[in-house]
Design a protein around this motif. Sequence first.
Motif, short mmCIF file in Angstrom:
data_model
loop_
_atom_site.label_atom_id
_atom_site.label_comp_id
_atom_site.label_asym_id
_atom_site.label_seq_id
_atom_site.Cartn_x
_atom_site.Cartn_y
_atom_site.Cartn_z
N UNK A 145 0.84 -1.20 0.00
CA UNK A 145 0.00 0.00 0.00
C UNK A 145 0.88 1.25 0.00
N UNK A 146 1.95 1.25 0.78
CA UNK A 146 2.84 2.40 0.81
C UNK A 146 3.46 2.66 -0.56
N UNK A 147 3.90 1.60 -1.24
CA UNK A 147 4.47 1.75 -2.57
C UNK A 147 3.42 2.27 -3.54
N UNK A 148 2.19 1.77 -3.42
CA UNK A 148 1.10 2.21 -4.29
C UNK A 148 0.81 3.69 -4.08
N UNK A 149 0.75 4.12 -2.82
CA UNK A 149 0.49 5.53 -2.51
C UNK A 149 1.62 6.40 -3.06
N UNK A 150 2.85 5.95 -2.90
CA UNK A 150 4.00 6.70 -3.41
C UNK A 150 3.91 6.90 -4.92
N UNK A 151 3.54 5.84 -5.64
CA UNK A 151 3.43 5.95 -7.09
C UNK A 151 2.22 6.78 -7.52
N UNK A 157 1.02 9.35 -5.80
CA UNK A 157 1.39 10.74 -5.52
C UNK A 157 2.35 11.26 -6.59
N UNK A 158 3.28 10.41 -7.03
CA UNK A 158 4.27 10.84 -8.02
C UNK A 158 3.68 10.92 -9.43
N UNK A 159 2.51 10.31 -9.64
CA UNK A 159 1.87 10.35 -10.95
C UNK A 159 2.28 9.23 -11.88
N UNK A 160 3.06 8.26 -11.38
CA UNK A 160 3.48 7.14 -12.25
C UNK A 160 2.34 6.17 -12.50
N UNK A 210 -10.49 -4.05 -17.33
CA UNK A 210 -9.06 -4.03 -17.64
C UNK A 210 -8.44 -2.93 -16.79
N UNK A 211 -7.50 -3.30 -15.94
CA UNK A 211 -6.96 -2.37 -14.95
C UNK A 211 -5.65 -1.78 -15.47
N UNK A 212 -5.75 -0.72 -16.28
CA UNK A 212 -4.58 -0.07 -16.86
C UNK A 212 -4.20 1.16 -16.05
N UNK A 213 -2.90 1.55 -16.13
CA UNK A 213 -2.38 2.72 -15.41
C UNK A 213 -2.75 2.67 -13.94
N UNK A 214 -2.62 1.48 -13.36
CA UNK A 214 -3.08 1.29 -11.99
C UNK A 214 -2.08 0.46 -11.18
N UNK A 215 -2.08 0.72 -9.89
CA UNK A 215 -1.37 -0.13 -8.94
C UNK A 215 -2.45 -0.93 -8.23
N UNK A 216 -2.44 -2.25 -8.41
CA UNK A 216 -3.53 -3.11 -7.94
C UNK A 216 -3.00 -4.06 -6.87
N UNK A 231 -5.94 -11.97 -12.22
CA UNK A 231 -4.65 -11.77 -12.87
C UNK A 231 -4.81 -11.33 -14.33
N UNK A 232 -5.86 -11.80 -14.98
CA UNK A 232 -6.06 -11.43 -16.39
C UNK A 232 -6.69 -10.05 -16.55
N UNK A 233 -6.92 -9.34 -15.44
CA UNK A 233 -7.36 -7.93 -15.51
C UNK A 233 -6.17 -7.01 -15.77
N UNK A 234 -4.95 -7.53 -15.72
CA UNK A 234 -3.74 -6.73 -15.81
C UNK A 234 -3.71 -5.92 -17.10
N UNK A 235 -3.43 -4.61 -16.97
CA UNK A 235 -3.42 -3.73 -18.13
C UNK A 235 -2.08 -3.03 -18.31
N UNK A 236 -1.99 -2.16 -19.32
CA UNK A 236 -0.77 -1.43 -19.62
C UNK A 236 -0.38 -0.51 -18.45
N UNK A 237 0.94 -0.37 -18.26
CA UNK A 237 1.48 0.52 -17.23
C UNK A 237 0.86 0.26 -15.86
#
Length: 343
Positions: free
Chosen positions: A170-176, A178-181, A250-256, A273-279
């Motif tokens: 969760x901490x890594x997800x929040x960090x990303x 906030x940074x906009x990645x 499809x979960x793209x541009x997301x930290x899941x 697992x098959x919901x995985x999307x780009x970036x």
Amino acid sequence: MGRRPTRAADPAISPDPTPFREARRAQTEISFENQSLLGALFGQFDANLVQVENRLGVFIHARGDRIMIEGPEDAVARARDTLTTMYDRLAMGQDLDAGAIESLIAMSNEPTLEGIISGEREEPPIMIRTRRKTIVPRSATQITYMRSLVRDDIIFALGPAGTGKTYIAVAQAVSQLISGSVQRLILSRPAVEAGEKLGFLPGDMKDKVDPYLRPLYDALNDCMPPEQVERRIASGEIEIAPIAFMRGRTLADAFVILDEAQNTTKEQMKMFLTRFGQNSRMVVCGDPRQIDIPGGERMSGLADAVSKLEGIEGFGTIRFTAADVVRHPIVGRIVEAYEGPDA
């Protein structure tokens, strides 16, 4: 600094003195430049020094900015490394409590302790920065985990409660976020009862499901101000939902993050697992020994997925043990007792 507490005589806390009499004795001295940090380094009534003494079986004498350590050779080296890393953390503005010290003492037996925080390393320090705090590794396995979180696309984090699997994710997800990645943070859990029934909980479906997602809310609120969490949930940047709500997306541009994944079925895990999307990045957390679904490990989607996908490029698998528990030390002993040969 006040009167220093006496060292513990409890054999469950203090090391057995017999091997120390036989061990090779050593003495070393270390000094610290910034004297303003010494109060926090030593602790109230030198409690931090006493904690290191009791755990490693050494004697520590502080005078001014110098610390003399005496005892068995290996223990003196570990105490020196522990105190040095404690100082480095304080110098970087990080908190130092009894739990952090306990973790550093445990890691002092690992070759990974040296330079985890020190700014003298060629590599950047291993840490995760969020709005409310900076998270640093508290075990050797957490170091490997943090590196995997920035390297691998899908990470399986396996192990007992209290090892930081979900919290660090969760901490890594929040960090990303906030940074906009990434543009979205999606947290999910299977709504599986551990002895209780959903139907007996009051309220509508959201009210019934929210208690199962409470640990995810708690981790978020630890990393971000609560008002920001609420605002981002309202805007859809943060989504917290049972795994059933992931179907067809499809979960793209997301930290899941999928928590308590041992309680998914094989079909649910494949769907997730098959919901995985780009970036995107996915973290699947679970304890294979705490399965609450009928059929146990034979039907667990987590065990099935790890057996099929471990070793494939893009996947990382991190295995925590009772030695990595970073809650109160007694939690580690509880985990060891329940995972022993008679479990």
